[in-house]
Design an enzyme around this catalytic site. Structure first.
Site, short mmCIF file in Angstrom:
data_model
loop_
_atom_site.label_atom_id
_atom_site.label_comp_id
_atom_site.label_asym_id
_atom_site.label_seq_id
_atom_site.Cartn_x
_atom_site.Cartn_y
_atom_site.Cartn_z
N GLN A 75 46.88 20.24 -56.64
CA GLN A 75 46.54 21.00 -57.86
C GLN A 75 46.61 22.51 -57.59
O GLN A 75 45.87 23.29 -58.20
CB GLN A 75 45.17 20.60 -58.38
CG GLN A 75 45.18 19.31 -59.20
CD GLN A 75 46.16 19.38 -60.38
OE1 GLN A 75 46.30 20.40 -61.04
NE2 GLN A 75 46.83 18.26 -60.65
N SER A 76 47.48 22.94 -56.67
CA SER A 76 47.55 24.35 -56.31
C SER A 76 48.10 25.21 -57.46
O SER A 76 49.18 24.96 -57.98
CB SER A 76 48.46 24.49 -55.09
OG SER A 76 48.87 25.83 -54.93
N ASN A 77 47.32 26.24 -57.81
CA ASN A 77 47.81 27.22 -58.80
C ASN A 77 48.89 28.09 -58.19
O ASN A 77 49.81 28.53 -58.88
CB ASN A 77 46.65 28.13 -59.24
CG ASN A 77 45.54 27.36 -59.88
OD1 ASN A 77 45.74 26.72 -60.90
ND2 ASN A 77 44.35 27.41 -59.29
N CYS A 79 51.15 27.11 -55.99
CA CYS A 79 52.42 26.37 -56.02
C CYS A 79 53.01 26.40 -57.43
O CYS A 79 54.22 26.58 -57.60
CB CYS A 79 52.22 24.94 -55.53
SG CYS A 79 51.95 24.85 -53.74
#
Ligand SMILES: *Cc1c(COP(=O)(O)O)cnc(C)c1O
Length: 330
Positions: A75-77, A79
């Protein structure tokens, strides 16, 4: 300007809005609170990584890269914004994501897919451990890959937050007394190091207060040493050698709860309070935790009544939908 000699690609809409949080300040009865809206940077639902990527991807293009590689949680912002920025610049994007591919995709992961990025799953390995392998594989396939470090916290990513303070100074200018504190979520360190360095170089009378969100950041060094080192390296890159020590760092490490990405009552309260008093969304992993820290500090009387405290909203809203169950009222 300190940062205008460096190449920069325009990826977002700047300056981001800056406004008072009247109803929240009244509800708390403490210092006046303000907010800097980096959730509104405009790239792919916004966030603080857009600033970093303007400098980092300009460097990638200058070096002739055709492929961007980075890593993060599923859930990386970071990325998601990297995938969108790569798409906007016509670059291929490869993401090394933590854990295994889930059955369906939601939140940031769904958006990564829409931006056409390629996924590599780290499985049991630590985030980022397999990055060298992905780089080697792309090179052997004839690509020219460029590695964006975890969270975009390179020297250039840090310098982006020196530029952010230059933006804040121009924007706030004659509107009143300067902010006494800037409070924000601190995770891979670039935001924190850049604000620290910017405040020093611009002689701002402002305390830079990071709320640590992640107990066990990957890396050999403890997190506080990493931020200090990053600020020093970025200042050298700007040709303004400045030394930083532990005495320069204000990092609140008491708000990490059950660890990275685990939503507890404090985050739920902060998210719901800002939503109900101001109609502003916070995210469950970063800004919800940072606001929970700020609320606690106000309630504990850390600030004086005439302080002016700026909450730097770093984005993250797409993750809300991936945390729907955790955000249900009890
Ligand atoms: C990445 C991120 C942060 C932390 O910024 P760092 O520069 O990595 O410390 C804070 N908030 C959100 C929403 C983020 O995505």
């Amino acid at each position: 300007m300190l940062t205008d000699k460096l190449p920069r690609e325009s990826l977002g809409f700047f300056p981001t809005p800056l406004h008072a949080l009247e109803r929240l300040s009244d509800a708390l009865g403490g210092p006046r609170l303000f907010i800097k809206r980096d959730d509104q940077t405009g790239l792919a639902l916004g966030g603080n990584k857009t600033r970093k990527l303007e400098f980092i991807l300009a460097d990638a293009l200058e070096r002739g890269a055709d492929t961007i590689v980075t890593a993060g949680a599923s859930q990386s912002n970071h990325c998601r914004q990297t995938a969108a920025a790569a798409a906007a610049l016509g670059l291929e994007c490869h993401l090394l994501l933590g854990g295994r591919a889930p059955d369906g995709s939601q939140g940031n992961l769904l958006l990564d897919q829409l931006f056409g990025s390629h996924f590599h799953w780290a499985g049991e390995h630590r985030k980022g451990e397999d990055l060298r392998e992905v780089m080697r594989y792309l090179e052997s396939a004839g690509r020219r890959p460029y590695l964006v470090p975890y969270g975009g916290s390179s020297e250039l990513g840090t310098i982006a937050f020196v530029a952010a303070l230059e933006e804040l100074q121009r924007q706030w200018g004659g509107r009143g007394r300067p902010f006494t504190h800037i409070v924000f979520a601190s995770s891979s360190g670039g935001t924190h190091a850049g604000l620290m360095l910017g405040a020093r170089l611009l002689r701002m009378p402002t305390q830079i207060v990071g709320i640590g969100v992640d107990k066990d950041m990957p890396g050999e060094r403890p997190y506080n040493a990493h931020i200090i080192e990053l600020a020093g390296r970025a200042s050298a890159r700007l040709g303004r050698e400045r030394r930083f020590g532990p005495e320069d760092l204000w990092l609140e490490e008491g708000y990490q709860g059950e660890g990275y990405g685990v939503v507890g009552p404090a985050e739920r309260e902060a998210i719901s309070l800002l939503a109900r008093t101001e109609g502003i969304l916070l995210d469950p992993v970063y800004t919800g935790r940072a606001m929970a820290g700020l609320l606690d500090m106000v309630r504990r009387g850390v600030f004086d009544a005439d302080d002016r405290v700026l909450f730097w909203h770093t984005g993250g809203a797409p993750a809300i939908f991936a945390y729907a169950d955790e955000l249900q009222p009890e």
